[in-house]
Design a protein around this motif. Structure first.
Motif, short mmCIF file in Angstrom:
data_model
loop_
_atom_site.label_atom_id
_atom_site.label_comp_id
_atom_site.label_asym_id
_atom_site.label_seq_id
_atom_site.Cartn_x
_atom_site.Cartn_y
_atom_site.Cartn_z
N THR A 168 0.92 -1.20 0.03
CA THR A 168 0.10 0.02 0.08
C THR A 168 0.77 1.23 0.02
OG1 THR A 168 -1.56 -1.45 1.40
CG2 THR A 168 -1.76 1.19 1.02
N GLY A 169 1.87 1.30 0.87
CA GLY A 169 2.65 2.61 1.23
C GLY A 169 3.52 2.46 -0.26
N ALA A 170 4.10 1.66 -0.63
CA ALA A 170 4.90 1.76 -1.97
C ALA A 170 4.04 2.29 -3.25
CB ALA A 170 5.51 0.26 -2.24
N SER A 171 2.88 1.65 -3.34
CA SER A 171 1.83 2.12 -4.25
C SER A 171 1.57 3.50 -4.50
CB SER A 171 0.66 1.13 -4.36
OG SER A 171 1.02 -0.28 -4.60
N THR A 172 1.48 4.05 -3.00
CA THR A 172 1.14 5.38 -2.73
C THR A 172 2.26 6.25 -3.54
OG1 THR A 172 -0.13 4.91 -0.97
CG2 THR A 172 0.51 7.24 -1.13
N LEU A 173 3.49 5.89 -3.33
CA LEU A 173 4.49 6.87 -3.84
C LEU A 173 4.68 6.55 -5.29
CD1 LEU A 173 7.33 5.47 -1.11
CD2 LEU A 173 6.41 7.51 -1.48
N VAL A 174 4.49 5.60 -5.68
CA VAL A 174 4.42 5.16 -7.10
C VAL A 174 3.21 5.95 -7.87
CG1 VAL A 174 4.18 3.59 -9.18
CG2 VAL A 174 5.62 3.10 -7.18
N LEU A 175 2.22 5.87 -7.49
CA LEU A 175 0.84 6.53 -7.91
C LEU A 175 1.19 8.10 -7.93
CD1 LEU A 175 -1.70 4.29 -6.45
CD2 LEU A 175 -1.37 4.80 -8.98
N GLY A 176 1.43 8.43 -6.77
CA GLY A 176 1.87 9.99 -6.63
C GLY A 176 2.98 10.35 -7.69
N ALA A 177 4.15 9.81 -8.09
CA ALA A 177 4.89 10.04 -9.10
C ALA A 177 4.17 9.96 -10.47
CB ALA A 177 6.00 9.14 -9.01
N TYR A 178 3.17 9.17 -10.68
CA TYR A 178 2.48 9.18 -11.78
C TYR A 178 1.70 10.49 -11.89
CZ TYR A 178 4.71 5.59 -14.29
OH TYR A 178 5.72 4.90 -14.93
N ALA A 179 1.09 10.96 -10.67
CA ALA A 179 0.27 12.14 -10.82
C ALA A 179 0.90 13.44 -11.21
CB ALA A 179 -0.34 12.24 -9.26
N TRP B 99 2.28 17.26 -15.04
CA TRP B 99 3.38 18.14 -15.81
C TRP B 99 3.36 18.05 -17.35
CZ3 TRP B 99 7.13 21.24 -14.09
CH2 TRP B 99 8.03 21.82 -15.10
N GLN B 100 2.87 16.85 -17.72
CA GLN B 100 2.65 16.72 -19.20
C GLN B 100 1.49 17.33 -19.79
OE1 GLN B 100 2.45 12.31 -19.51
NE2 GLN B 100 4.27 11.98 -20.13
N TYR B 101 0.53 17.44 -18.84
CA TYR B 101 -0.62 18.36 -18.96
C TYR B 101 -0.22 19.91 -19.41
CZ TYR B 101 -5.04 20.99 -18.34
OH TYR B 101 -6.05 22.05 -18.48
N ARG B 102 0.64 20.40 -18.36
CA ARG B 102 1.02 21.83 -18.52
C ARG B 102 2.06 21.85 -19.77
NH1 ARG B 102 -1.79 25.23 -16.16
NH2 ARG B 102 0.20 26.68 -16.15
N HIS B 103 2.68 20.77 -20.39
CA HIS B 103 3.37 20.75 -21.50
C HIS B 103 2.92 19.99 -22.53
CE1 HIS B 103 5.76 22.05 -17.84
NE2 HIS B 103 6.35 22.71 -18.69
N TRP B 104 1.58 20.05 -22.96
CA TRP B 104 0.93 19.33 -23.86
C TRP B 104 0.86 19.82 -25.02
CZ3 TRP B 104 -5.03 18.43 -23.07
CH2 TRP B 104 -5.22 17.14 -23.70
N CYS B 105 1.16 18.89 -26.05
CA CYS B 105 1.30 19.35 -27.33
C CYS B 105 0.14 19.82 -28.15
CB CYS B 105 1.80 18.13 -28.50
SG CYS B 105 3.47 17.76 -28.24
N ALA B 106 -1.25 19.24 -27.22
CA ALA B 106 -2.53 19.88 -27.68
C ALA B 106 -2.96 21.14 -27.36
CB ALA B 106 -3.49 18.79 -27.04
#
Length: 367
Positions: A197-208, A213-220
Motif C-alpha cells: 500500500t505504501g509503496a503503491s502510494t509513492l509510485v501513484l503519486g509520481a504518476y500524478a 507535468w505533461q498536461y502543462r506541457h502538452w502538444c494539444a
C-alpha cells in the motif's frame, strides 16, 4: 490542478471512512485471510484478518474520479477540454476494476476453501492476459478527434523511442506484458502490513506528478507548443493525473487501517488492481521503460523471486532464505515494521530517481 487535488482529497476521505465498514462487512461474512505461517513471525495472529480490502480503495478511486470531473466544471472554459470522461480514463479505470475482479475471484476462492490456494497461477495470468488484450486493443484503435490514440506502436522511455516501433500486434503484446508484470509485482510485494500500500502510494503519486507535468506541457496546447517547440505527445494527461492522484489518495486512506498491525488486508483484489493501474499509467504516459525505475521496488521483488525459482529448479539451491524478498529479511531477523519502513525508503528512492530522470530530460530538451 484543482481537479487533481479534489480527486486526491475525496479519495482519501472516502477510503478512510469506508474501510472500517469493509472491515465490519468482511468480518461478518467470515472473509478472513487464510495464512500459511511457514515459520514467519509476521504471520502470527493474522489468521482471520479480513481480506478483500482493496474493494474499498477501488470504489474510493472511482468516486473520486467523478468528483474530479465535477471540479473541472468550475474551471474557465479554456481549461475544460477534458471535462467528459475519455478513452484513457476508461482504459485505466477498466484495468483497475477488471484486474481487481480477477483478484476478487482469487480471494473469494481462498475464503471459500479456507486455505491459501485460490485461483491457479495460470488462471490469474489468463485473466490478466484477456483483460490486457481487450483494453490494449481499445487503447490502440480508439482515436480522439485529432487522431491521437491512448497508446502508441513505439516502446517508450520518457517519450516514444522512434526507432523502436513494434507494430500494432507488438504494441498490444507489450501492453499485456507491462500490465501483467506490474500487477504480479505488486501482488508479490503484498506480504507485510502496509508494504504494498505504501509503496503503491509513492509510485501513484509520481504518476500524478508526471501526468500533470505533461498536461502543462502538452502538444494539444498549440500556443505553448509553438512558443517552445517542445511538448509531450500524449493523450488526456489531466485524466491521467486525476486518476493517479485519486488512487494515491485512496491508498493513503486505506493505509490508516492497513498499517501494522493491519485490521484488514488489500488482498489480491487490491494488489492485482493497483498493479494493473500502475502498468497502465506507465504505458499511457509513454514512460514504459522509465517505470522500471519508478516502480523499482516491485521490479526488485519480482526479479529476486524469478532468480530464486530458476536457481532452485535448475540447481536445487536457493539464493535467498525465502521469497518474496521481504521474507528473506524477516528470516534474517529484521522486524516486520523495520522491513516495511526500509522498503518504503527504497521505493521512495526509486521514485525520486525516476522523477529526476524524467525532469532532467525536460531540462536538457528546453535548455
Amino acid at each position: 490542478m484543482r481537479a487533481v487535488i479534489v480527486a486526491a482529497a475525496v479519495a482519501f476521505i472516502v477510503s478512510l471512512l469506508s474501510t472500517p465498514l469493509a472491515i465490519r462487512v468482511f468480518t461478518a461474512l467470515k472473509a478472513g485471510q487464510p495464512i500459511r505461517s511457514l515459520g514467519l513471525a509476521s504471520s502470527a495472529g493474522k489468521t482471520g484478518t479480513p481480506a478483500m480490502g482493496g474493494v474499498a480503495f477501488i470504489v474510493a478511486t472511482l468516486v473520486a474520479y467523478v468528483a474530479g470531473h465535477l471540479a473541472l466544471t468550475t474551471l474557465p472554459e479554456r481549461q475544460i477540454a477534458q471535462e467528459k470522461p475519455t478513452m484513457t480514463a476508461l482504459v485505466l479505470l477498466g484495468l483497475l476494476v477488471f484486474c481487481g475482479a480477477v483478484g476478487f475471484i482469487d480471494d473469494f476462492l481462498k475464503v471459500r476453501k479456507r486455505n491459501s490456494d485460490g485461483l491457479s497461477a495460470k488462471g490469474k495470468l489468463l485473466g490478466q492476459a484477456i483483460i490486457g488484450t481487450g483494453f490494449g486493443i481499445a487503447a490502440l484503435y480508439a482515436t480522439s478527434t485529432n487522431g491521437e490514440t491512448v497508446i502508441s506502436e513505439n516502446i517508450s522511455f520518457i517519450r516514444d523511442i522512434s526507432w523502436l516501433n513494434v507494430g500494432k500486434i507488438g504494441a498490444v503484446m507489450m501492453f499485456v506484458f507491462v500490465i501483467t508484470a506490474m500487477s504480479n509485482g505488486v501482488n508479490l510485494t503484498d506480504g507485510l502490513d502496509g508494504l504494498a500500500t505504501g509503496a503503491s502510494t509513492l509510485v501513484l503519486g509520481a504518476y500524478a506528478l508526471i501526468g500533470y507535468w505533461q498536461y502543462r506541457h502538452w502538444c494539444a496546447d498549440e500556443t505553448y507548443a509553438q512558443a517552445t517547440g517542445y511538448c509531450y505527445q500524449v493523450r488526456d494527461p489531466l485524466e491521467v493525473a486525476m486518476i493517479a492522484a485519486a488512487a494515491a489518495g485512496a491508498c493513503v486512506g486505506f493505509l490508516w487501517w492497513n498499517t501494522s498491525p493491519a485490521r484488514i488486508f488489500m488482498g489480491d483484489v487490491g494488489a492485482l488492481g493497483l498493479g494493473a493501474l500502475i502498468g497502465g499509467l506507465a504505458v499511457v504516459t509513454h514512460t514504459t521503460l522509465l517505470s522500471i525505475l519508478i516502480g523499482g521496488l516491485f521490479v526488485i521483488i519480482t526479479v529476486t523471486w524469478v532468480i530464486q525459482i530458476v536457481s532452485y529448479r535448475t540447481t536445487g539451491k536457493r539464493v535467498f532464505r525465502m521469497v518474496p524478498l521481504h521474507h528473506h529479511f524477516e528470516l534474517a531477523g529484521w522486524s516486520e515494521v523495520n522491513i516495511v519502513v526500509r522498503f518504503w525508503i527504497l521505493a521512495g528512492v526509486c521514485v525520486a530517481i525516476g522523477l529526476g530522470v524524467f525532469y532532467s530530460e525536460f531540462l536538457s530538451a528546453v535548455g
